[in-house]
Design an enzyme around this catalytic site. Structure first.
Site, PDB file in Angstrom:
ATOM      1  N   HIS A  44       7.062  -4.930  -1.813  1.00 47.72           N
ATOM      2  CA  HIS A  44       7.771  -6.188  -1.616  1.00 47.72           C
ATOM      3  C   HIS A  44       7.604  -6.920  -2.408  1.00 47.72           C
ATOM      4  O   HIS A  44       9.055  -7.476  -2.901  1.00 47.72           O
ATOM      5  CB  HIS A  44       6.363  -6.979  -0.848  1.00 47.72           C
ATOM      6  CG  HIS A  44       5.696  -6.942   0.366  1.00 47.72           C
ATOM      7  ND1 HIS A  44       7.111  -6.707   1.247  1.00 47.72           N
ATOM      8  CD2 HIS A  44       4.401  -6.434   1.153  1.00 47.72           C
ATOM      9  CE1 HIS A  44       6.203  -6.893   2.769  1.00 47.72           C
ATOM     10  NE2 HIS A  44       4.867  -6.604   2.170  1.00 47.72           N
TER      11      HIS A  44
ATOM     12  N   HIS B 170       2.299  -0.870  -1.687  1.00 49.13           N
ATOM     13  CA  HIS B 170       2.585  -1.527  -0.622  1.00 49.13           C
ATOM     14  C   HIS B 170       3.237  -2.505  -1.658  1.00 49.13           C
ATOM     15  O   HIS B 170       4.360  -3.609  -0.974  1.00 49.13           O
ATOM     16  CB  HIS B 170       1.395  -1.836   0.842  1.00 49.13           C
ATOM     17  CG  HIS B 170       1.814  -2.642   1.950  1.00 49.13           C
ATOM     18  ND1 HIS B 170       1.880  -2.462   2.661  1.00 49.13           N
ATOM     19  CD2 HIS B 170       1.689  -3.738   1.653  1.00 49.13           C
ATOM     20  CE1 HIS B 170       2.726  -3.712   3.630  1.00 49.13           C
ATOM     21  NE2 HIS B 170       2.996  -4.415   3.193  1.00 49.13           N
ATOM     22  N   GLU B 171       1.978  -3.786  -2.006  1.00 48.30           N
ATOM     23  CA  GLU B 171       2.569  -4.594  -2.425  1.00 48.30           C
ATOM     24  C   GLU B 171       3.645  -4.738  -3.726  1.00 48.30           C
ATOM     25  O   GLU B 171       4.609  -5.769  -3.811  1.00 48.30           O
ATOM     26  CB  GLU B 171       1.348  -5.416  -3.147  1.00 48.30           C
ATOM     27  CG  GLU B 171       0.205  -5.896  -1.964  1.00 48.30           C
ATOM     28  CD  GLU B 171       1.111  -6.781  -0.629  1.00 48.30           C
ATOM     29  OE1 GLU B 171       1.920  -7.345  -0.429  1.00 48.30           O
ATOM     30  OE2 GLU B 171       0.484  -6.646   0.716  1.00 48.30           O
TER      31      GLU B 171
ATOM     32  N   GLU C 295       8.940  -6.120   5.374  1.00 49.00           N
ATOM     33  CA  GLU C 295       7.679  -5.183   5.762  1.00 49.00           C
ATOM     34  C   GLU C 295       8.431  -3.656   5.264  1.00 49.00           C
ATOM     35  O   GLU C 295       7.308  -2.921   4.825  1.00 49.00           O
ATOM     36  CB  GLU C 295       6.729  -5.694   6.581  1.00 49.00           C
ATOM     37  CG  GLU C 295       5.545  -4.753   7.133  1.00 49.00           C
ATOM     38  CD  GLU C 295       4.751  -5.221   6.105  1.00 49.00           C
ATOM     39  OE1 GLU C 295       4.612  -6.177   5.621  1.00 49.00           O
ATOM     40  OE2 GLU C 295       3.561  -4.731   6.359  1.00 49.00           O
TER      41      GLU C 295
HETATM   42 MG    MG Z   1       2.934  -6.527   3.789  1.00 50.16          MG
END
Ligand code: MG
Length: 499
Positions: free
Chosen positions: A273, A269-270, A299
């Site tokens: 980003h 997830h990170e 996101e």
């Molecule tokens: Mg996030």
């Protein structure tokens, strides 16, 4: 994509860009201070850190407001390039915010949020909403004041949404959820009845060694193509990504010692980003354009990598050797079992533990509550009861304590009203990416063969490279020919879980 060769040929825009450099430097400092606060800062240092941040914010406010004359002058020019318009749009929004919201209110909001944050941690630990309630009341009052200062059309909550997602309104969000929620409920009912996706899995309770998990993470980061010289991975209570510059991105994760898919999901997830930040066109560095246009778009990247890629059959198979190498207990499981472990479906009380189907229920609940709080239709004292009823309505279960109810998230204590909906926008846009990218490539084949660079390239060309040149709605229109269309997410979830 050669729009970035000359940042701007317009002398007024060049002047704005020049005068923006100290503001960029302040943002750089804010990012570093914020990252340090969550990772290495001693707990006793919060007061001077809060003081420094407030002082720097006031400096930023002065610098931004000083640009208002140049902005109005430049807005009269008729031959502006796309870049020029982007600069004016972004700096214009900042000038607007800092001109309309008095520094006394900004300072009061910051101070209240700093105090509220400390109280919230304590209240959550003891699971006592009443401790946090007066701070929530105060924050809602201040945010309502902020909406009055900012001005709005329609619902006052629109003023708060716009801060995180330019141009987003209550009408947009209502339209998304009214389409999404009933369909998600149908999908959940079927998936639960069919039992193809388990609600529990033996690997959930399997303990792991932190050192071994760190090795898994480093291998994953290499697989995802994260450039070693441009990022750090550290530990924090809540995983996050902070970008200091196009070539300096920090991500964090946490190790709970059990249920290893959580640690993996955080890192993927990170990284989503981080890849966004690392792939913004470097010629935009030090300018107002070197940011993503919105939280929803940001996101969408973390969600796309975490769920659409990371929880796919192909990806869970691709990383199986990495898992087997570092986590000996995995060797007893076939590819198919690992896939099922990564795709457990069950209604849960905690947002951050929610699966791909139920996650958006947690968001619509918070969105409805925030809207009512800001409109004055519900008071802070009513939150635990209303929360509980809405959980039952959307997810079918009720929290037993405040800690697993309205105290679970940090956002309200930080004064971040209007933030939650961007999580669902992230899912919705990720669905649109999934739909669109498969017209240009065989996504499954690329994942299967570990050719993730093809995905990164596509995302850079269509999304990342543009930085903040276009507003979130403009950028979506350019890429997808549609804006915040929830049907793509629904189609993806139906094909993944029901066919
Ligand atoms: Mg996030």
């Amino acid at each position: 994509m050669n729009a970035f060769v000359a940042m701007s040929e317009n002398p007024r825009i060049q002047q704005i860009i020049e005068k923006y450099k100290p503001i960029w430097a302040l943002n750089h400092a804010f990012a570093l201070l914020g990252w340090d606060l969550e990772t290495y800062m001693p707990t006793g240092a919060s007061e001077p850190r809060g003081f420094a941040q407030a002082q720097l914010t006031m400096l930023k406010q002065e610098r931004v407001i000083a640009l208002s004359g140049l902005i109005s002058e430049a807005q009269k020019d008729t031959n502006l390039s796309e870049n020029d318009k982007g600069v004016l749009r972004i700096v214009g929004r900042e000038v607007d915010y800092y001109t309309k919201v008095p520094s006394t209110l900004i300072e009061q909001l910051q101070r209240t949020a700093t105090e509220a944050n400390v109280v919230w941690r304590e209240a959550r630990r003891k699971s006592e909403f009443s401790k946090f309630q007066p701070y929530l009341e105060k924050l809602v009052e201040l945010k309502r004041l902020e909406t009055e200062k900012l001005g709005y059309h329609g619902h006052p909550y629109n003023a708060l949404l716009d801060k995180f997602e330019e141009g987003l309104t209550v009408d947009d969000v209502d339209a998304i959820f009214s389409r999404l929620v009933p369909r998600l409920k149908q999908i959940l009912t079927k998936v639960t009845a069919e039992k193809r996706y388990p609600a529990h899995h033996p690997l959930e309770s399997q303990k792991y060694e932190e050192a071994a998990m760190k090795k898994v993470n480093m291998d994953l980061l290499t697989l995802l193509g994260m450039p070693k010289e441009n990022f750090r991975l550290d530990i924090s209570t809540h995983p996050f990504t902070s970008s200091m510059a196009v070539n300096d991105v920090r991500i964090t994760t946490r190790y709970e010692g059990v249920d290893f898919k959580e640690a993996i999901s955080h890192v993927i997830h990170e990284s989503g980003h981080a890849i966004y930040e690392l792939q913004i066109d470097p010629t935009l560095e030090y300018t107002p354009l070197v940011n993503a246009p919105s939280l929803g778009l940001h996101e969408s990247q973390s969600r796309f990598w975490e769920n659409f890629v990371g929880r796919s059959k192909e990806f869970t198979k691709l990383i199986h050797p990495i898992l087997r190498k570092n986590l000996p207990f995995v060797s007893g499981y076939e590819d198919d079992e690992i896939y099922r472990y990564f795709n457990m479906i069950r209604p849960s009380l905690i947002r951050v533990e929610a699966d791909e189907i139920t996650y958006n229920f947690h968001i619509v609940l918070r969105y409805e509550l925030e809207k009512r709080l800001i409109a004055g239709d519900v008071s802070a004292s009513e939150i635990p009861a209303v929360w509980s009823n809405m959980m039952e309505e959307y997810v079918g279960i009720k929290p037993g304590t405040d800690a697993e109810g309205s105290l679970q998230d940090i956002h309200w204590s930080s004064g971040d009203f209007g933030y939650f909906p961007t999580y669902s926008l992230g899912n919705v846009i990720a669905g649109m990416i999934f739909n669109r990218i498969r017209k240009d490539m065989n996504l499954e084949e690329n994942i299967k063969n570990g050719r993730l660079i093809e995905i990164r390239k596509w995302l850079r060309e269509h999304i990342h490279g543009w930085g903040g040149i276009y507003s979130p709605k403009e950028l979506q229109q350019r890429i997808f020919g549609e804006v915040y269309n929830p049907d793509r997410l629904i189609a993806y979830l139906e094909s993944k879980f029901l066919t």
